[in-house]
Structures are given as structure tokens and as C-alpha cells.
Design a protein around this motif. Structure first.
Motif, PDB file in Angstrom:
ATOM      1  N   GLY A 238       0.789  -1.235   0.000  1.00 55.57           N
ATOM      2  CA  GLY A 238       0.000   0.000   0.000  1.00 55.57           C
ATOM      3  C   GLY A 238       0.818   1.281   0.000  1.00 55.57           C
ATOM      4  N   ALA A 239       0.206   2.345  -0.478  1.00 56.82           N
ATOM      5  CA  ALA A 239       0.744   3.708  -0.348  1.00 56.82           C
ATOM      6  C   ALA A 239       0.173   4.319   0.932  1.00 56.82           C
ATOM      7  CB  ALA A 239       0.358   4.544  -1.560  1.00 56.82           C
TER       8      ALA A 239
ATOM      9  N   ASN B 254      -1.437   7.357   1.313  1.00 55.61           N
ATOM     10  CA  ASN B 254      -2.449   8.427   1.280  1.00 55.61           C
ATOM     11  C   ASN B 254      -3.855   7.966   1.682  1.00 55.61           C
ATOM     12  OD1 ASN B 254      -2.646   6.978  -1.103  1.00 55.61           O
ATOM     13  ND2 ASN B 254      -3.256   8.759  -2.314  1.00 55.61           N
TER      14      ASN B 254
ATOM     15  N   LYS C 148       1.122  -5.509   3.042  1.00 55.18           N
ATOM     16  CA  LYS C 148       2.125  -4.661   3.688  1.00 55.18           C
ATOM     17  C   LYS C 148       1.707  -3.204   3.486  1.00 55.18           C
ATOM     18  CE  LYS C 148       5.852  -2.659   2.262  1.00 55.18           C
ATOM     19  NZ  LYS C 148       5.699  -1.367   2.953  1.00 55.18           N
TER      20      LYS C 148
ATOM     21  N   SER D 216       2.052   0.944   3.826  1.00 57.83           N
ATOM     22  CA  SER D 216       3.196   1.854   3.749  1.00 57.83           C
ATOM     23  C   SER D 216       3.823   1.966   5.141  1.00 57.83           C
ATOM     24  CB  SER D 216       2.731   3.231   3.289  1.00 57.83           C
ATOM     25  OG  SER D 216       3.741   4.182   3.579  1.00 57.83           O
TER      26      SER D 216
ATOM     27  N   TYR E 166       9.507  -1.659   5.180  1.00 58.51           N
ATOM     28  CA  TYR E 166       9.886  -0.701   4.149  1.00 58.51           C
ATOM     29  C   TYR E 166       9.876  -1.427   2.800  1.00 58.51           C
ATOM     30  CZ  TYR E 166      11.330   1.975   8.249  1.00 58.51           C
ATOM     31  OH  TYR E 166      11.337   2.646   9.444  1.00 58.51           O
ATOM     32  N   GLY E 167      10.487  -0.774   1.807  1.00 57.39           N
ATOM     33  CA  GLY E 167      10.506  -1.363   0.460  1.00 57.39           C
ATOM     34  C   GLY E 167      11.093  -2.761   0.411  1.00 57.39           C
TER      35      GLY E 167
ATOM     36  N   GLY F 185       9.716  -6.091  -1.271  1.00 49.62           N
ATOM     37  CA  GLY F 185      10.503  -6.840  -2.252  1.00 49.62           C
ATOM     38  C   GLY F 185      10.587  -8.320  -1.897  1.00 49.62           C
TER      39      GLY F 185
ATOM     40  N   LEU G 177       0.122  -3.592  -6.245  1.00 49.68           N
ATOM     41  CA  LEU G 177       0.845  -2.465  -5.643  1.00 49.68           C
ATOM     42  C   LEU G 177       0.075  -1.179  -5.862  1.00 49.68           C
ATOM     43  CD1 LEU G 177       3.560  -1.041  -4.572  1.00 49.68           C
ATOM     44  CD2 LEU G 177       4.047  -0.690  -6.996  1.00 49.68           C
TER      45      LEU G 177
ATOM     46  N   GLY H  94       0.200   9.761 -11.277  1.00 52.31           N
ATOM     47  CA  GLY H  94      -0.409  10.442 -12.414  1.00 52.31           C
ATOM     48  C   GLY H  94      -0.074  11.929 -12.472  1.00 52.31           C
TER      49      GLY H  94
ATOM     50  N   PHE I 101       2.319  15.442  -5.962  1.00 52.75           N
ATOM     51  CA  PHE I 101       1.611  14.828  -4.841  1.00 52.75           C
ATOM     52  C   PHE I 101       1.533  15.817  -3.678  1.00 52.75           C
ATOM     53  CE2 PHE I 101       0.336  10.676  -2.771  1.00 52.75           C
ATOM     54  CZ  PHE I 101      -0.557  10.356  -3.767  1.00 52.75           C
TER      55      PHE I 101
ATOM     56  N   LEU J  14      -3.416   8.046 -15.764  1.00 52.65           N
ATOM     57  CA  LEU J  14      -4.300   7.553 -14.703  1.00 52.65           C
ATOM     58  C   LEU J  14      -5.728   8.060 -14.881  1.00 52.65           C
ATOM     59  CD1 LEU J  14      -4.607   5.854 -12.198  1.00 52.65           C
ATOM     60  CD2 LEU J  14      -3.880   7.779 -10.805  1.00 52.65           C
TER      61      LEU J  14
HETATM   62  N1  NAD Z   1      -3.241   4.666  -8.755  1.00 57.40           N
HETATM   63  C1  NAD Z   1      -3.629   4.600  -7.484  1.00 57.40           C
HETATM   64  O1  NAD Z   1      -4.660   4.024  -7.160  1.00 57.40           O
HETATM   65  C2  NAD Z   1      -2.818   5.253  -6.404  1.00 57.40           C
HETATM   66  C3  NAD Z   1      -3.419   5.504  -5.174  1.00 57.40           C
HETATM   67  C4  NAD Z   1      -2.663   6.116  -4.171  1.00 57.40           C
HETATM   68  C5  NAD Z   1      -1.340   6.485  -4.403  1.00 57.40           C
HETATM   69  N2  NAD Z   1      -0.777   6.246  -5.610  1.00 57.40           N
HETATM   70  C6  NAD Z   1       0.606   6.685  -5.887  1.00 57.40           C
HETATM   71  O2  NAD Z   1       1.453   6.356  -4.787  1.00 57.40           O
HETATM   72  C7  NAD Z   1       2.517   7.306  -4.697  1.00 57.40           C
HETATM   73  C8  NAD Z   1       2.612   7.809  -3.282  1.00 57.40           C
HETATM   74  O3  NAD Z   1       2.738   6.746  -2.402  1.00 57.40           O
HETATM   75  P1  NAD Z   1       4.152   6.275  -1.800  1.00 57.40           P
HETATM   76  O4  NAD Z   1       5.059   7.438  -1.669  1.00 57.40           O
HETATM   77  O5  NAD Z   1       3.852   5.424  -0.628  1.00 57.40           O
HETATM   78  O6  NAD Z   1       4.717   5.341  -2.968  1.00 57.40           O
HETATM   79  P2  NAD Z   1       6.014   4.443  -2.979  1.00 57.40           P
HETATM   80  O7  NAD Z   1       6.122   3.927  -4.363  1.00 57.40           O
HETATM   81  O8  NAD Z   1       7.172   5.128  -2.387  1.00 57.40           O
HETATM   82  O9  NAD Z   1       5.666   3.237  -1.960  1.00 57.40           O
HETATM   83  C9  NAD Z   1       4.515   2.456  -2.113  1.00 57.40           C
HETATM   84  C10 NAD Z   1       4.699   1.148  -1.364  1.00 57.40           C
HETATM   85  O10 NAD Z   1       5.677   0.355  -2.029  1.00 57.40           O
HETATM   86  C11 NAD Z   1       6.631  -0.130  -1.088  1.00 57.40           C
HETATM   87  N3  NAD Z   1       7.879  -0.332  -1.806  1.00 57.40           N
HETATM   88  C12 NAD Z   1       8.845   0.571  -2.072  1.00 57.40           C
HETATM   89  N4  NAD Z   1       9.844  -0.009  -2.791  1.00 57.40           N
HETATM   90  C13 NAD Z   1       9.486  -1.290  -2.977  1.00 57.40           C
HETATM   91  C14 NAD Z   1      10.102  -2.398  -3.652  1.00 57.40           C
HETATM   92  N5  NAD Z   1      11.276  -2.294  -4.279  1.00 57.40           N
HETATM   93  N6  NAD Z   1       9.449  -3.581  -3.656  1.00 57.40           N
HETATM   94  C15 NAD Z   1       8.240  -3.705  -3.049  1.00 57.40           C
HETATM   95  N7  NAD Z   1       7.631  -2.702  -2.387  1.00 57.40           N
HETATM   96  C16 NAD Z   1       8.238  -1.503  -2.362  1.00 57.40           C
HETATM   97  C17 NAD Z   1       6.641   0.934  -0.014  1.00 57.40           C
HETATM   98  O11 NAD Z   1       7.181   0.437   1.185  1.00 57.40           O
HETATM   99  C18 NAD Z   1       5.171   1.297   0.073  1.00 57.40           C
HETATM  100  O12 NAD Z   1       4.488   0.371   0.880  1.00 57.40           O
HETATM  101  C19 NAD Z   1       2.157   8.410  -5.679  1.00 57.40           C
HETATM  102  O13 NAD Z   1       2.927   8.268  -6.856  1.00 57.40           O
HETATM  103  C20 NAD Z   1       0.695   8.174  -5.958  1.00 57.40           C
HETATM  104  O14 NAD Z   1       0.247   8.672  -7.190  1.00 57.40           O
HETATM  105  C21 NAD Z   1      -1.478   5.639  -6.608  1.00 57.40           C
END
Ligand code: NAD
Ligand SMILES: O=CCc1c[nH]c2ccc(O)cc12
Length: 485
Positions: free
Chosen positions: A151-152, A154, A177, A179, A209-210, A214, A227, A254, A384, A410
Motif C-alpha cells: 500500500g501507499a 495516502n 504490507k 506503507s 519498508y521497500g 521486495g 501495488l 499520475g 503529490f 491515470l
Molecule cells: N493509482 C492509485 O490508485 C494510487 C493511489 C494512491 C497512491 N498512488 C501513488 O502512490 C505514490 C505515493 O505513495 P508512496 O510514496 O507510498 O509510494 P512508494 O512507491 O514510495 O511506496 C509504495 C509502497 O511500495 C513499497 N515499496 C517501495 N519499494 C518497494 C520495492 N522495491 N518492492 C516492493 N515494495 C516496495 C513501499 O514500502 C510502500 O508500501 C504516488 O505516486 C501516488 O500517485 C497511486
């Protein structure tokens, strides 16, 4: 800040809380004040393995239940979420800094809608019968197996539900998992699902974390990864999933266009532009941050948006009168202010805002730029944050060409009273989710997702079923079987 009860532990596996304090510490703070909300630990390798083992073990019996049985549990969870909406909303506000005024209606509430929707259709998820003369074929709709949701920050509980509800309705199990910045509400969702009768191991939450994300994606027991995150993370996760030939849903970032024609209802268009840029302090993936306005109405439109934006109530997110809160994190605060500086440096006109808000904390003023050109960083890159860019246009053809000139796809929106034009414009938009004479409404009944770099697959609605199940085809020969010799 209200005293919140700390979660019993960092992770929720097999129907109970689990801790392993050998993991990296993970502290979540209230963005309005910086106060610590909770202190948890990222998953160790042993926690990752424990969660996947639990999800794998629960798979067969969950898949063997009828859709009606699974659906009943999801609907019960929806009811519990609604009963606890305020408590969950306060938690979400503490974790994200979004105004309580918003979280009370948009976050857990959307999660409940999603559980209810997929709970309601679970019983009807079937294959089909295909008559082939005297022979026939049929299809069996099967779950994919162990799914991973990442998850992200927001919309934490909404994102968890948008992944869990279709996955579970189809008979999959899930390891989610959240954020690292917003770890709390997914744990509450796990508790609620257990209370609603979900068998142990079907929905598990691990923090990290990431690299934890992964590790989940790389595990051979995982059949699907969904994701929600940025495009750069999406590229990495998609590539890692491809190695194991896993199914994916990618809900990414987006830079969406919002086109306002001179025959639009101006009041509605002004409201939509404000929602599309300043709701959740601009931290919404589908925001219409490139506001293209037909030249003749631009001065009046800009004046009206400015006047209304000045009325934003910036304050403590827990005060229900507040309708504009802080950024989620220091990083997002810094990124937003650096883009504002780039806007100024690259020659856009700052119409409103542009600074950190005097209240302290991580507040950035709602910011409006005019005279923005297509090549500027603020018009090309996802910020964002609460930064709205006005771009003037003359003709429909020109506006569409410029709107589509982006790697993202998007969302997109159009305001016009000419119905023929409205449908012509959305047909030409290169975007997965479009709005006519409104913006950013995302009911569960409507598929949501992006094209181009903004993503793969769709969440919500019946469309999501195709991304959490697959069809087995069965040909039934009624005889005789003939052979050449
Ligand atoms: N399209 C949608 O529905 C939607 C909705 C909400 C947010 N978003 C996007 O999310 C972004 C903001 O959220 P963010 O800063 O949390 O994004 P992010 O990409 O930094 O992180 C998202 C998630 O991915 C995990 N992650 C990071 N690196 C990884 C890896 N190598 N392998 C697996 N997991 C990994 C993070 O821990 C976190 O849980 C913006 O770009 C926003 O547009 C998209
Ligand atoms: O970013 C999260 C999902 C989302 C996309 N558009 C909207 C609009 C309103 C919401 O409550 C969530 C979202």
C-alpha cells in the motif's frame, strides 16, 4: 492528540498479533505536530516467512468455501467498520494528517463499501457453459492463490480494503504490507476481519519498508502482487513479479489533465478544480493537477478559484472544521516546496500560496500557478501536493493533444455543457478513469485504474474479479472420438 491504544504488536498473522523486535524500528508520527503515534518493527525474514506460510496454509480451505460463505464474512466486516467509523477515522487522521472531516467520509467508509460490494457478488462468481454442437465446454473460475498487497500512505485503510475485498471474495489469501508511514489501520482491518469470522491466515498484515515488499514479491509461493505506489516503485515491482510470471495490478501515479471549456458551468468547474487539487492536501493519485482552461474564461475562472481557495480552513486535522491539513511527511513537505520553487524559477506566475504555512508542522499553503507551460516541471512531474497549475488553451484539438502529452495515463476530466463534445473528448483521452462534469469520484461500482505508465489492471467493480481469479477451460467430448488411422 488523543491517546491511542498502541497496537498489540507490529504484525497480524494467522488471526493474531505477532512481534519480532529484531526488526528495524518503524515510528509513525502525527504530521500536524510531529508527536509519536505508535512505534512498531519492520518484518524480519522470519516474519515474512511466517506470514506467507500462514497464507499458503489457509488457501485450500478458504478456496473450498462457497462464495456465499465468503461473502457473508466480508459483509459482516463492512458492518463492523461502519459501526467503528469514527474510531478508525481518528486513527487514519493521526497516521496521515488528513482532516477528520475527510477521513470520516472517504477512507474507512470506502473500505466498507468495497467489502460490502465484493461480499455481495461473491456468491455469483462463476464460470460459464459453452455449447459446442453435441459437445460442450465449461469454465471454472479459480482463485490465484496467495496474493500480496502493498500500500501507499495516502488512503491506508481504503487501499487495504480495495485489495483485500476482491482477493478474498475470489477465494485467495492475502499478505498485506501497508506503507511504512501509515502502518496502523490495516492492523485494525485484520482484527475486524477476524471478528467477522474470517478463518486464520486468510488476511495477514506485516509491516516494513521497500525491502519487505521486495521479499514478498520475490517469494515463489506468491501468485499475484497488487501495488499502490509511485511509478518508479511500480517499475521495480512489475519487473520482479515478471521473473516469477506472477499476476500484477499496478495502481501508480499520475499528472492528470482537467479540461474546462468556455461553455462549462463555472461554479461546478471551480469546485471540481478545488477538489481535484486540494482535497487530502493534494495527495491523491488521480488529481487533476493540470487545469487547462479555454482562454476566454481564464481570468474569471482563475479569480473564482483563488477567492474560494482563500477560504480554506487550515488547522488541526482533528478539528472537524478544518478542511485542509498538513503533508504526510517531512519528505513530502520538502518535495512540494521544491516544486513550488521550480515553478517560480521556470517562469510560472504564483497566484496564491507558495509557502510553508505559518502554523508550523508540515503544512504547505494551497498553491496556485498561472501562465504554466507544458514543458515546466510542475506541468510534467507528479508533485503529490497542493499545487494547481493553470494552462490556457484555444481549441479542443489543441487541448487534447497537450492533455495526452504525458507518460502518465491515470485519470482525466472535462467540463462542458456540450454533450457531444464531452463524449468525444473522453473517447480521445489517454487515461484509464475519466470524469465528465465532475472529478475524482471513485465509487466501488466503477472500475478504477490507469493506462500508460500509471498502471496495469483495474481495482473495484466486476473488473477487479478478472485480476484476482483465472479461468480453467474444460472441453467435454460426448463421443465418438475419431482418429485418422
Ligand atoms: N493509482 C492509485 O490508485 C494510487 C493511489 C494512491 C497512491 N498512488 C501513488 O502512490 C505514490 C505515493 O505513495 P508512496 O510514496 O507510498 O509510494 P512508494 O512507491 O514510495 O511506496 C509504495 C509502497 O511500495 C513499497 N515499496 C517501495 N519499494 C518497494 C520495492 N522495491 N518492492 C516492493 N515494495 C516496495 C513501499 O514500502 C510502500 O508500501 C504516488 O505516486 C501516488 O500517485 C497511486
Ligand atoms: O488515491 C487514492 C484513491 C483515490 C483516487 N481518487 C480518489 C478520490 C477520492 C478518494 O477518496 C480516493 C481516491
Amino acid at each position: 492528540m488523543p491517546n491511542i491504544k498502541q497496537p498489540e504488536a507490529s504484525h497480524y498473522i494467522n488471526g493474531q498479533y505477532v512481534e519480532d523486535n529484531a526488526g528495524t524500528e518503524l515510528v509513525t508520527r502525527y504530521p500536524a505536530t510531529g508527536e509519536v503515534v505508535a512505534s512498531l518493527y519492520a518484518a524480519t525474514n522470519s516474519i515474512v516467512d511466517h506470514a506467507l506460510t500462514a497464507a499458503d496454509a489457509a488457501r485450500a480451505s478458504w478456496a473450498a468455501m462457497t462464495g456465499s460463505e465468503r461473502g457473508r464474512i466480508l459483509r459482516k466486516a463492512a458492518d463492523i467498520i461502519r459501526e467503528r467509523n469514527r474510531e478508525l477515522s481518528v486513527l487514519e487522521t493521526l497516521d496521515t494528517g488528513k482532516p477528520l472531516q475527510e477521513t470520516l467520509v472517504a477512507d474507512a467508509a470506502s473500505g466498507a463499501d468495497c467489502l460490502e460490494y465484493f461480499g455481495a457478488i461473491a456468491a455469483g462468481l462463476t464460470g460459464e457453459h459453452i455449447q459446442l454442437g453435441k459437445d460442450f465446454a465449461y469454465t471454472i473460475r479459480e482463485p490465484l492463490g496467495v496474493c500480496v498487497g502493498i500500500g501507499a500512505w495516502n488512503y491506508p485503510i481504503q487501499i487495504a480494503c480495495w485489495k483485500a475485498a476482491p482477493a478474498l471474495a475470489c477465494g485467495n489469501t492475502l499478505v498485506f504490507k501497508p506503507s511504512e508511514m501509515t502502518p496502523l489501520s490495516a492492523l485494525k482491518l485484520a482484527e475486524i476481519l477476524t471478528e467477522a469470522g474470517l478463518p486464520d491466515g486468510v488476511f495477514n498484515v506485516i509491516q516494513g519498508y521497500g525491502e519487505t515488499g521486495g521479499a514478498l514479491v520475490d517469494d515463489s509461493r506468491v501468485a499475484k502482487v497488487s501495488l499502490t505506489g509511485s511509478v518508479p516503485t511500480g517499475r521495480k515491482v512489475y519487473a520482479a513479479a515478471a521473473k516469477g510470471m506472477k499476476h500484477v495490478t499496478m495502481e501508480l501515479g499520475g499528472k492528470s489533465p482537467l479540461l474546462i471549456f468556455d461553455d462549462a458551468s463555472l461554479d461546478d468547474a471551480v469546485s471540481a478544480a478545488i477538489n481535484a487539487n486540494f482535497y487530502s492536501s493534494g495527495q491523491i493519485c488521480s488529481n487533476g493537477t493540470r487545469v487547462f482552461v479555454q482562454k476566454g474564461i481564464l481570468p474569471e475562472f482563475l479569480a473564482r478559484v483563488k477567492e474560494r481557495t482563500q477560504k480554506a480552513i487550515i488547522g488541526d486535522p482533528l478539528d472537524e472544521a478544518t478542511n485542509f491539513g498538513p503533508m504526510i511527511s517531512q519528505a513530502q513537505f520538502d518535495i512540494t516546496l521544491s516544486y513550488i520553487q521550480k515553478g517560480i524559477d521556470e517562469g510560472a506566475t504564483l497566484v496564491l500560496g507558495g509557502k510553508a504555512h505559518h502554523k508550523g508542522g508540515l503544512y504547505v499553503e494551497p498553491t496556485i500557478f498561472s501562465d504554466v507551460t507544458d514543458d515546466m516541471s510542475i506541468a510534467r512531474e507528479e508533485i503529490f501536493g497542493p499545487v494547481m497549475s493553470f494552462l490556457p488553451f484555444d481549441t479542443e484539438e489543441e487541448a487534447l493533444r497537450r492533455a495526452n502529452d504525458t507518460e502518465f495515463g491515470l485519470a482525466a476530466g472535462v467540463f462542458t455543457s456540450d454533450l457531444t463534445r464531452a463524449h468525444r473528448v473522453v473517447a480521445a483521452f489517454e487515461a484509464g478513469t475519466c470524469w465528465i462534469n465532475t472529478y475524482n469520484l471513485t465509487p466501488i461500482e466503477m472500475p478504477f485504474g490507469g493506462t500508460k505508465a500509471s498502471g496495469v489492471g483495474r481495482e473495484n467493480a466486476k473488473a477487479a474479479i478478472e485480476h484476482y481469479s483465472e479461468l480453467k477451460s474444460v472441453y467435454v467430448g460426448m463421443g465418438p472420438v475419431e482418429a485418422a488411422f
